[in-house]
Design a protein around this motif. Sequence first.
Motif, PDB file in Angstrom:
ATOM      1  N   GLY A 157       0.830  -1.191   0.000  1.00  0.00           N
ATOM      2  CA  GLY A 157       0.000   0.000   0.000  1.00  0.00           C
ATOM      3  C   GLY A 157       0.871   1.250   0.000  1.00  0.00           C
ATOM      4  N   GLU A 158       0.217   2.399   0.067  1.00  0.00           N
ATOM      5  CA  GLU A 158       0.920   3.678  -0.010  1.00  0.00           C
ATOM      6  C   GLU A 158       1.829   3.916   1.194  1.00  0.00           C
ATOM      7  OE1 GLU A 158       0.880   6.023  -2.410  1.00  0.00           O
ATOM      8  OE2 GLU A 158      -0.387   4.784  -3.677  1.00  0.00           O
ATOM      9  N   ARG A 159       1.279   3.771   2.385  1.00  0.00           N
ATOM     10  CA  ARG A 159       2.076   4.057   3.586  1.00  0.00           C
ATOM     11  C   ARG A 159       3.216   3.063   3.759  1.00  0.00           C
ATOM     12  NH1 ARG A 159      -1.836   4.353   8.484  1.00  0.00           N
ATOM     13  NH2 ARG A 159      -2.193   2.282   7.646  1.00  0.00           N
ATOM     14  N   GLY A 160       2.965   1.806   3.503  1.00  0.00           N
ATOM     15  CA  GLY A 160       4.010   0.795   3.641  1.00  0.00           C
ATOM     16  C   GLY A 160       5.140   0.999   2.642  1.00  0.00           C
ATOM     17  N   ALA A 161       4.787   1.355   1.408  1.00  0.00           N
ATOM     18  CA  ALA A 161       5.814   1.616   0.407  1.00  0.00           C
ATOM     19  C   ALA A 161       6.618   2.854   0.766  1.00  0.00           C
ATOM     20  CB  ALA A 161       5.182   1.770  -0.969  1.00  0.00           C
ATOM     21  N   ALA A 162       5.953   3.866   1.299  1.00  0.00           N
ATOM     22  CA  ALA A 162       6.668   5.076   1.719  1.00  0.00           C
ATOM     23  C   ALA A 162       7.609   4.768   2.885  1.00  0.00           C
ATOM     24  CB  ALA A 162       5.674   6.166   2.109  1.00  0.00           C
ATOM     25  N   ALA A 163       7.159   3.955   3.822  1.00  0.00           N
ATOM     26  CA  ALA A 163       8.015   3.586   4.956  1.00  0.00           C
ATOM     27  C   ALA A 163       9.212   2.761   4.491  1.00  0.00           C
ATOM     28  CB  ALA A 163       7.204   2.805   5.990  1.00  0.00           C
ATOM     29  N   ALA A 164       9.004   1.848   3.565  1.00  0.00           N
ATOM     30  CA  ALA A 164      10.115   1.053   3.038  1.00  0.00           C
ATOM     31  C   ALA A 164      11.086   1.930   2.254  1.00  0.00           C
ATOM     32  CB  ALA A 164       9.581  -0.070   2.159  1.00  0.00           C
ATOM     33  N   LEU A 165      10.558   2.916   1.544  1.00  0.00           N
ATOM     34  CA  LEU A 165      11.411   3.825   0.796  1.00  0.00           C
ATOM     35  C   LEU A 165      12.233   4.713   1.727  1.00  0.00           C
ATOM     36  CD1 LEU A 165      12.037   4.516  -2.129  1.00  0.00           C
ATOM     37  CD2 LEU A 165      10.315   6.305  -1.992  1.00  0.00           C
ATOM     38  N   VAL A 166      11.627   5.178   2.819  1.00  0.00           N
ATOM     39  CA  VAL A 166      12.367   5.968   3.814  1.00  0.00           C
ATOM     40  C   VAL A 166      13.497   5.131   4.405  1.00  0.00           C
ATOM     41  CG1 VAL A 166      12.163   6.937   6.149  1.00  0.00           C
ATOM     42  CG2 VAL A 166      10.541   7.591   4.390  1.00  0.00           C
ATOM     43  N   THR A 167      13.219   3.880   4.693  1.00  0.00           N
ATOM     44  CA  THR A 167      14.245   3.000   5.246  1.00  0.00           C
ATOM     45  C   THR A 167      15.365   2.760   4.239  1.00  0.00           C
ATOM     46  OG1 THR A 167      12.553   1.929   6.582  1.00  0.00           O
ATOM     47  CG2 THR A 167      14.623   0.772   6.344  1.00  0.00           C
ATOM     48  N   ALA A 168      15.014   2.571   2.971  1.00  0.00           N
ATOM     49  CA  ALA A 168      16.039   2.332   1.947  1.00  0.00           C
ATOM     50  C   ALA A 168      16.913   3.565   1.735  1.00  0.00           C
ATOM     51  CB  ALA A 168      15.377   1.921   0.633  1.00  0.00           C
ATOM     52  N   ILE A 169      16.304   4.730   1.678  1.00  0.00           N
ATOM     53  CA  ILE A 169      17.073   5.962   1.476  1.00  0.00           C
ATOM     54  C   ILE A 169      17.946   6.248   2.693  1.00  0.00           C
ATOM     55  CG2 ILE A 169      16.867   8.466   1.221  1.00  0.00           C
ATOM     56  CD1 ILE A 169      14.389   7.899  -0.538  1.00  0.00           C
ATOM     57  N   GLY A 170      17.408   6.054   3.880  1.00  0.00           N
ATOM     58  CA  GLY A 170      18.209   6.227   5.092  1.00  0.00           C
ATOM     59  C   GLY A 170      19.356   5.239   5.160  1.00  0.00           C
ATOM     60  N   GLY A 171      19.119   4.005   4.734  1.00  0.00           N
ATOM     61  CA  GLY A 171      20.174   3.003   4.708  1.00  0.00           C
ATOM     62  C   GLY A 171      21.281   3.371   3.737  1.00  0.00           C
ATOM     63  N   MET A 172      20.908   3.916   2.583  1.00  0.00           N
ATOM     64  CA  MET A 172      21.931   4.365   1.630  1.00  0.00           C
ATOM     65  C   MET A 172      22.738   5.522   2.197  1.00  0.00           C
ATOM     66  SD  MET A 172      22.131   2.515  -1.020  1.00  0.00           S
ATOM     67  CE  MET A 172      23.152   3.569  -2.005  1.00  0.00           C
ATOM     68  N   ALA A 173      22.091   6.445   2.874  1.00  0.00           N
ATOM     69  CA  ALA A 173      22.803   7.571   3.487  1.00  0.00           C
ATOM     70  C   ALA A 173      23.760   7.085   4.581  1.00  0.00           C
ATOM     71  CB  ALA A 173      21.807   8.574   4.055  1.00  0.00           C
ATOM     72  N   ILE A 174      23.301   6.136   5.376  1.00  0.00           N
ATOM     73  CA  ILE A 174      24.169   5.575   6.428  1.00  0.00           C
ATOM     74  C   ILE A 174      25.342   4.833   5.802  1.00  0.00           C
ATOM     75  CG2 ILE A 174      24.243   3.779   8.207  1.00  0.00           C
ATOM     76  CD1 ILE A 174      21.511   4.727   9.102  1.00  0.00           C
ATOM     77  N   PHE A 175      25.100   4.116   4.723  1.00  0.00           N
ATOM     78  CA  PHE A 175      26.168   3.384   4.037  1.00  0.00           C
ATOM     79  C   PHE A 175      27.242   4.346   3.518  1.00  0.00           C
ATOM     80  CE2 PHE A 175      27.977   1.472   0.204  1.00  0.00           C
ATOM     81  CZ  PHE A 175      28.405   0.261   0.705  1.00  0.00           C
ATOM     82  N   ILE A 176      26.822   5.430   2.897  1.00  0.00           N
ATOM     83  CA  ILE A 176      27.771   6.407   2.359  1.00  0.00           C
ATOM     84  C   ILE A 176      28.552   7.078   3.489  1.00  0.00           C
ATOM     85  CG2 ILE A 176      27.946   8.608   1.128  1.00  0.00           C
ATOM     86  CD1 ILE A 176      25.548   7.595  -0.578  1.00  0.00           C
TER      87      ILE A 176
END
Length: 187
Positions: free
Chosen positions: A53-72
């Motif tokens: 759904g919309e909220r779940g996809a947004a939450a997963a996207l926030v986690t993915a973007i945050g994970g990429m920022a932490i990785f960098i």
Amino acid sequence: MAARTALGRVYGGAPRRAPVQSGAVVNPKVTKPVARNVVPRHRGHSLAPEHLGERGAAAALVTAIGGMAIFIAALAMTVTGLTLPSRFAGSDPPPNVGQLGLPQVAGGIGLLVVGILMVGSSLALLGGLTRSRPFAVAISAISALLALAGFVLLLVPTRRDAVLLSAVGVAALAFGGAAVILARLRR
């Protein structure tokens, strides 16, 4: 048969009372009766996966973007820790110059692992991998708790860095919110 009859009529070989077409060519459409107790499901025009759904996809996207920022950031932290002794090349180095960068390297490697786990769990969730939701919730919750611990530790010094404090606070809020949203989704 129909084609033969029509050709015979055109060229004069068939009698006049023969039909042009022998029967129905198209079968009538078969329809199923509509169930009266089924409510039509609302489907939005969205790119979000249907299982999230919309909220779940947004939450997963926030986690993915945050994970990429932490990785960098973890890569930069590890490289800085590894190259720390070279900064004392022109002057007298401290006696423990070889050990000065070890805490940074260890922290950078730990953050690399957290960043990879965050990106992997959210991509698995977005891809629809079975049983990936509890893993994504756990990784988001652990990341939120680590960010909250960092936020509390940054409040202790008398000279606070407002930018770092606000960034860690936003990360704690974002990862905590993502964990709550992903945990509350209907299965």
